[in-house]
Design a protein around this motif. Structure first.
Motif, PDB file in Angstrom:
ATOM      1  N   GLU A  45      71.198  21.802  75.292  1.00 27.49           N
ATOM      2  CA  GLU A  45      70.607  20.374  74.731  1.00 27.49           C
ATOM      3  C   GLU A  45      69.642  19.960  75.687  1.00 27.49           C
ATOM      4  N   GLU A  46      70.088  19.783  77.014  1.00 30.16           N
ATOM      5  CA  GLU A  46      69.306  19.358  77.959  1.00 30.16           C
ATOM      6  C   GLU A  46      68.006  19.619  78.057  1.00 30.16           C
ATOM      7  N   ILE A  47      67.603  20.921  78.060  1.00 29.34           N
ATOM      8  CA  ILE A  47      66.470  21.317  77.926  1.00 29.34           C
ATOM      9  C   ILE A  47      65.715  21.120  76.695  1.00 29.34           C
ATOM     10  N   TYR A  48      66.235  21.243  75.435  1.00 28.47           N
ATOM     11  CA  TYR A  48      65.616  20.708  74.405  1.00 28.47           C
ATOM     12  C   TYR A  48      65.202  19.342  74.329  1.00 28.47           C
ATOM     13  N   ILE A  49      65.859  18.355  75.035  1.00 31.37           N
ATOM     14  CA  ILE A  49      65.557  17.105  75.033  1.00 31.37           C
ATOM     15  C   ILE A  49      64.621  16.627  76.005  1.00 31.37           C
ATOM     16  N   ASN A  50      64.429  17.576  76.976  1.00 34.53           N
ATOM     17  CA  ASN A  50      63.201  17.313  77.991  1.00 34.53           C
ATOM     18  C   ASN A  50      62.283  18.425  78.130  1.00 34.53           C
ATOM     19  N   ALA A 151      61.162  26.552  85.777  1.00 30.29           N
ATOM     20  CA  ALA A 151      60.743  27.969  85.164  1.00 30.29           C
ATOM     21  C   ALA A 151      61.731  28.485  84.288  1.00 30.29           C
ATOM     22  N   ILE A 152      62.918  28.602  84.428  1.00 29.73           N
ATOM     23  CA  ILE A 152      63.961  28.974  83.554  1.00 29.73           C
ATOM     24  C   ILE A 152      64.096  28.328  82.258  1.00 29.73           C
ATOM     25  N   CYS A 153      63.568  27.044  82.448  1.00 28.99           N
ATOM     26  CA  CYS A 153      63.648  25.958  80.998  1.00 28.99           C
ATOM     27  C   CYS A 153      62.461  26.318  80.180  1.00 28.99           C
ATOM     28  N   TYR A 154      61.492  26.850  80.884  1.00 26.36           N
ATOM     29  CA  TYR A 154      60.260  26.701  80.089  1.00 26.36           C
ATOM     30  C   TYR A 154      60.175  27.998  79.096  1.00 26.36           C
ATOM     31  N   ILE A 155      59.254  28.726  79.395  1.00 23.66           N
ATOM     32  CA  ILE A 155      58.658  30.060  78.823  1.00 23.66           C
ATOM     33  C   ILE A 155      59.995  30.940  78.471  1.00 23.66           C
ATOM     34  N   PRO A 156      61.079  31.188  79.257  1.00 21.18           N
ATOM     35  CA  PRO A 156      62.255  31.581  78.709  1.00 21.18           C
ATOM     36  C   PRO A 156      62.941  30.984  77.768  1.00 21.18           C
ATOM     37  N   PHE A 157      63.133  29.900  77.910  1.00 19.40           N
ATOM     38  CA  PHE A 157      63.839  29.092  76.735  1.00 19.40           C
ATOM     39  C   PHE A 157      63.059  29.161  75.532  1.00 19.40           C
ATOM     40  N   PHE A 158      61.680  28.884  75.682  1.00 18.45           N
ATOM     41  CA  PHE A 158      60.791  29.226  74.310  1.00 18.45           C
ATOM     42  C   PHE A 158      60.900  30.659  73.617  1.00 18.45           C
ATOM     43  N   THR A 159      61.179  31.590  74.549  1.00 19.58           N
ATOM     44  CA  THR A 159      61.183  32.974  74.316  1.00 19.58           C
ATOM     45  C   THR A 159      62.593  33.008  73.478  1.00 19.58           C
ATOM     46  N   SER A 160      63.545  32.367  73.849  1.00 18.25           N
ATOM     47  CA  SER A 160      64.817  32.449  73.381  1.00 18.25           C
ATOM     48  C   SER A 160      64.906  31.870  71.995  1.00 18.25           C
ATOM     49  N   ILE A 161      64.293  30.848  71.932  1.00 21.45           N
ATOM     50  CA  ILE A 161      64.202  30.202  70.632  1.00 21.45           C
ATOM     51  C   ILE A 161      63.483  31.141  69.667  1.00 21.45           C
ATOM     52  N   TRP A 162      62.304  31.627  70.147  1.00 21.25           N
ATOM     53  CA  TRP A 162      61.396  32.230  69.372  1.00 21.25           C
ATOM     54  C   TRP A 162      62.204  33.817  68.823  1.00 21.25           C
ATOM     55  N   PHE A 163      62.744  34.572  69.810  1.00 19.39           N
ATOM     56  CA  PHE A 163      63.125  35.708  69.225  1.00 19.39           C
ATOM     57  C   PHE A 163      64.618  35.495  68.577  1.00 19.39           C
TER      58      PHE A 163
END
Length: 193
Positions: A45-50, A151-163
């Motif tokens: 939730e924190e990553i999503y908001i920020n 770095a953990i919260c950027y592309i890996p988070f986006f990749t998690s949402i995508w896949f």
């Protein structure tokens, strides 16, 4: 530097990444929150908001570099006739950013969850020693640690949402989302505890 490469805040990435996450987030939550513990859900939730702020931070600073974006063991080959010099392939996500972005993606993509903790601790220290060795100045260890978390919260988070929201029938590797999401949130929790 390659003048045509874009930073994270360029129009091809921004606002696309954040808009995509907003569009898919409820679906992601409904599908994946049942495998995450309360602490991991809170971090999600924190990553999503920020997310927009994280994306912006990767476009600022003096120590930006050329990043691969999808660095993992299957994308590295070694020239055995040239002292095992590495060659990187599959440059579909290259951009200008912070080198630690490739480091974090490599750890998540290349190691089993049972090895991530020890690999992360080892590689984290080694990478910063290399930064010092190559005389990268005005980059404190505290800034480095903040960049690791981002770095953990950027592309890996986006990749998690995508896949994590891609229909099972459209996935080549049906298990990829589960393992990637599990490793991502394990690493997030490891760093932020």
């Amino acid at each position: 530097m390659y003048p045509q490469l874009k930073k994270s805040n360029d129009i091809i990435f921004y606002p696309f990444y954040n808009d995509f996450i907003k569009e898919k987030y409820d679906l992601f939550k409904n599908k994946w929150f049942k495998i995450l513990n309360n602490s991991q859900i809170e971090k999600c939730e924190e990553i999503y908001i920020n997310f927009e702020k994280i994306q912006e931070r990767f476009s600022k600073g003096n120590n930006l570099t050329f990043i691969h974006g999808d660095i993992k063991s299957p994308n590295i080959f070694y020239d055995i006739e040239n002292d095992y010099e590495p060659y990187f392939i599959d440059w579909q996500h290259c951009a200008i950013g912070k080198g630690v972005q490739d480091l974090i993606f490599f750890i998540i993509e290349s190691f089993d969850i049972t090895n991530i903790k020890s690999i992360f601790k080892l590689v984290k220290e080694y990478y910063y020693l290399k930064i010092i060795e190559y005389k990268i100045s005005n980059y404190s260890y505290e800034e480095y640690e903040a960049d690791i978390y981002d770095a953990i919260c950027y592309i890996p988070f986006f990749t998690s949402i995508w896949f994590g929201t891609t229909h099972q029938d459209e996935l080549i590797d049906k298990n990829f989302p589960y393992f990637f999401i599990s490793k991502l949130f394990y690493l997030i929790e490891l760093i932020k505890t």
